[in-house]
Motif scaffolding. Structure first.
Motif, short mmCIF file in Angstrom:
data_model
loop_
_atom_site.label_atom_id
_atom_site.label_comp_id
_atom_site.label_asym_id
_atom_site.label_seq_id
_atom_site.Cartn_x
_atom_site.Cartn_y
_atom_site.Cartn_z
N GLU A 174 10.90 -5.35 4.90
CA GLU A 174 9.89 -4.31 4.95
C GLU A 174 8.75 -4.61 3.99
O GLU A 174 8.99 -4.76 2.78
CB GLU A 174 10.51 -2.95 4.59
CG GLU A 174 11.61 -2.49 5.52
CD GLU A 174 11.06 -1.99 6.84
OE1 GLU A 174 9.84 -1.81 6.95
OE2 GLU A 174 11.87 -1.77 7.75
N PRO A 175 7.49 -4.71 4.45
CA PRO A 175 6.36 -4.95 3.57
C PRO A 175 6.22 -3.91 2.46
O PRO A 175 5.87 -4.24 1.32
CB PRO A 175 5.15 -4.90 4.52
CG PRO A 175 5.71 -5.27 5.85
CD PRO A 175 7.09 -4.69 5.88
N ALA A 176 6.53 -2.65 2.78
CA ALA A 176 6.40 -1.58 1.78
C ALA A 176 7.35 -1.77 0.61
O ALA A 176 7.04 -1.39 -0.52
CB ALA A 176 6.64 -0.22 2.43
N VAL A 225 -0.73 3.20 5.16
CA VAL A 225 -0.10 4.51 5.38
C VAL A 225 1.00 4.41 6.44
O VAL A 225 2.11 4.92 6.26
CB VAL A 225 -1.15 5.55 5.80
CG1 VAL A 225 -0.48 6.85 6.23
CG2 VAL A 225 -2.12 5.83 4.65
N LYS A 226 0.71 3.73 7.56
CA LYS A 226 1.69 3.59 8.64
C LYS A 226 2.93 2.82 8.18
O LYS A 226 4.07 3.20 8.50
CB LYS A 226 1.05 2.89 9.83
CG LYS A 226 0.06 3.76 10.60
CD LYS A 226 -0.55 3.00 11.77
CE LYS A 226 -1.57 3.86 12.51
NZ LYS A 226 -2.21 3.12 13.63
N LEU A 253 9.69 4.75 4.77
CA LEU A 253 10.35 5.98 4.35
C LEU A 253 11.32 6.47 5.42
O LEU A 253 12.41 6.97 5.11
CB LEU A 253 9.31 7.06 4.05
CG LEU A 253 8.43 6.81 2.81
CD1 LEU A 253 7.36 7.88 2.69
CD2 LEU A 253 9.27 6.74 1.54
N LYS A 254 10.93 6.32 6.69
CA LYS A 254 11.82 6.69 7.79
C LYS A 254 13.06 5.78 7.82
O LYS A 254 14.17 6.23 8.12
CB LYS A 254 11.08 6.61 9.12
CG LYS A 254 10.05 7.73 9.32
CD LYS A 254 9.31 7.56 10.63
CE LYS A 254 8.26 8.67 10.79
NZ LYS A 254 7.47 8.49 12.05
N LEU A 298 14.42 4.32 5.20
CA LEU A 298 15.30 4.73 4.10
C LEU A 298 16.09 5.97 4.48
O LEU A 298 17.29 6.08 4.18
CB LEU A 298 14.46 5.02 2.85
CG LEU A 298 13.79 3.82 2.16
CD1 LEU A 298 12.97 4.28 0.96
CD2 LEU A 298 14.84 2.80 1.73
N GLU A 299 15.43 6.91 5.14
CA GLU A 299 16.10 8.13 5.57
C GLU A 299 17.19 7.82 6.60
O GLU A 299 18.29 8.40 6.55
CB GLU A 299 15.07 9.10 6.16
CG GLU A 299 15.63 10.46 6.53
CD GLU A 299 16.17 11.22 5.33
OE1 GLU A 299 17.13 12.00 5.51
OE2 GLU A 299 15.63 11.02 4.21
N ALA A 300 16.90 6.90 7.51
CA ALA A 300 17.87 6.52 8.53
C ALA A 300 19.08 5.83 7.91
O ALA A 300 20.22 6.00 8.36
CB ALA A 300 17.21 5.61 9.57
N GLU A 301 18.84 5.03 6.87
CA GLU A 301 19.95 4.35 6.20
C GLU A 301 20.87 5.35 5.51
O GLU A 301 22.08 5.17 5.46
CB GLU A 301 19.39 3.34 5.18
CG GLU A 301 18.80 2.09 5.84
CD GLU A 301 18.24 1.12 4.82
OE1 GLU A 301 18.13 1.50 3.64
OE2 GLU A 301 17.92 -0.02 5.21
N LYS A 302 20.26 6.39 4.95
CA LYS A 302 21.07 7.42 4.28
C LYS A 302 21.96 8.17 5.26
O LYS A 302 23.11 8.49 4.95
CB LYS A 302 20.15 8.42 3.57
CG LYS A 302 19.48 7.88 2.32
CD LYS A 302 18.60 8.94 1.68
CE LYS A 302 17.89 8.39 0.45
NZ LYS A 302 16.99 9.41 -0.16
N THR A 303 21.42 8.43 6.43
CA THR A 303 22.18 9.20 7.43
C THR A 303 23.05 8.30 8.31
O THR A 303 23.82 8.80 9.14
CB THR A 303 21.21 9.99 8.33
OG1 THR A 303 20.30 9.07 8.97
CG2 THR A 303 20.41 10.99 7.51
N GLY A 304 22.91 6.98 8.16
CA GLY A 304 23.74 6.06 8.92
C GLY A 304 23.24 5.80 10.31
O GLY A 304 23.98 5.26 11.15
#
Length: 381
Positions: free
Chosen positions: A200-202, A341-342, A348-349, A351-357
């Motif tokens: 991920e570039p970010a 921004v994109k 961020l999405k 990271l959120e997906a990794e947390k929720t599996g």
């Protein structure tokens, strides 16, 4: 400097992110990237993108050869070594130039590896030295910080270090030195960031921006407080190396001077090598790989020549080329802010997906895939 670092963290994040997103592979199989590539590839539809990319590469070569990469670094080494060991500046400049030549032209990487191994140790020694000075002057710390804040908004005069400084000069010098310390906005650091092995570039943007925080907000603040608390800023010295040596010697009589001098040698030497690489990538962009060897020869010559210039001339030259280098890069960062921004939202999405599996590469799904058999290739994993 604090303000330059605070806003510089945003520019460092953006330029590192864009560098990873638009990186390519050159003729030698090396990863290439940086402002010239994200200007060309990211702004490809713009009529001015080609000119802007070439201007950045040209100014990058100039900054490497005449500014941050050579003159300021070798001049700092020469002054510090002469103060501490009494070795003539011309001798030091020639020795450093020969070492740079052995690494960059001769390919003797063992010298650079030794320097890079010692840099963390010297950095830790320097930080501990600053902490010792602050500790022995702990009761004066609040007044030192108050002096910094007060002097930023009112004209002040030191008894020796300089005649006087108005608010405008404070802003000019603070921003210039802040950018010099962390290189945010110059577009140099992204050239190295492209070598990072990240998906991920970010993510690389976040890693790169921490450098600005530690360089300027932590290390430079500790140095400034050491100079104020020790009183060396009013001792009549105008050269940074002498001023810092005086501060350390006052509280660490034997070790202090050597920590500053030896640390500076290794810091500056590795910076010279780093900027040689930055300039090399810019040369490769403009002239191809055939231009790299002649550039290296010129670079080594300029490293030696930097030891014979006055400190005032060195800083004037460095500030000019820093500004020229930043100009096309900052235009590109503004034009590509939507991409930043994109990519940030995408990360961020993730990271959120990794947390929720729910992400393909989350730890939960790795276990599921392991039980179900290979679904992706080794390269994708």
């Amino acid at each position: 400097m604090w303000l330059a670092a605070f806003f510089g963290m945003a520019t460092k994040y953006s330029e590192a992110l864009l560098a990873v997103k638009y990186r390519t592979v050159d003729e030698n199989g090396q990863m290439s990237g940086g402002p010239m590539y994200y200007i060309k590839n990211g702004l490809g539809h713009k009529s001015y993108s080609g000119i802007l990319a070439k201007l950045f590469a040209l100014f990058g070569i100039c900054a490497a050869c005449f500014g941050v990469g050579t003159f300021t670094q070798i001049n700092a080494i020469v002054n510090s070594v002469e103060i501490t060991f009494g070795i003539p500046g011309s001798d030091t400049a020639i020795i450093i130039a020969l070492l740079v030549a052995l690494v960059t032209i001769g390919g003797i990487k063992s010298i650079s590896r030794v320097a890079q191994l010692l840099v963390p140790f010297m950095a830790l020694s320097y930080v501990l030295g600053c902490l010792v000075i602050i500790y022995f002057n702990l009761e004066n710390l609040p007044s030192a910080i108050a002096l910094v804040v007060k002097s930023a908004f009112t004209p002040t005069a030191a008894s020796g270090g300089f005649l006087g400084a108005g608010v405008m000069l404070t802003i000019q010098m603070g921003v210039a030195r802040g950018i010099f310390s962390n290189e945010s906005g110059l577009g140099s650091a992204p050239i190295a960031a492209v070598a990072a092995r990240v998906r991920e570039p970010a993510k690389q943007g976040l890693i790169s921006m921490t450098g600005t925080f530690f360089d300027t907000i932590i290390i430079c603040t500790m140095t400034g407080l050491a100079l104020i608390l020790s009183g060396s800023w009013t001792a009549g010295a105008s050269e940074a190396a002498y001023m810092t040596n005086t501060a350390f010697a006052a509280f660490l009589p034997t070790a202090g001077t050597y920590i500053v001098t030896v640390g500076l040698i290794f810091f500056a030497f590795t910076t010279i090598l780093g900027w040689n690489y930055y300039g090399e990538r810019c040369v490769e962009y403009l002239a191809g790989v055939k231009g790299i060897r002649p550039y290296k020869a010129v670079y080594v010559f300029l490293v030696a020549a930097g030891g014979f210039l006055s400190i005032e001339a060195v800083w004037i030259i460095a500030d000019i080329f820093n500004g020229l280098m930043a100009f096309p890069n900052l235009i590109a960062l503004l034009a590509l802010s939507g991409v930043v921004v994109k990519e940030t939202e995408k990360y961020l999405k993730t990271l959120e997906a990794e947390k929720t599996g729910t992400h393909a590469y989350s730890p939960v799904n790795r276990e599921v895939r392991a039980e179900a058999g290979p679904v992706v290739t080794d390269e994708e994993e």
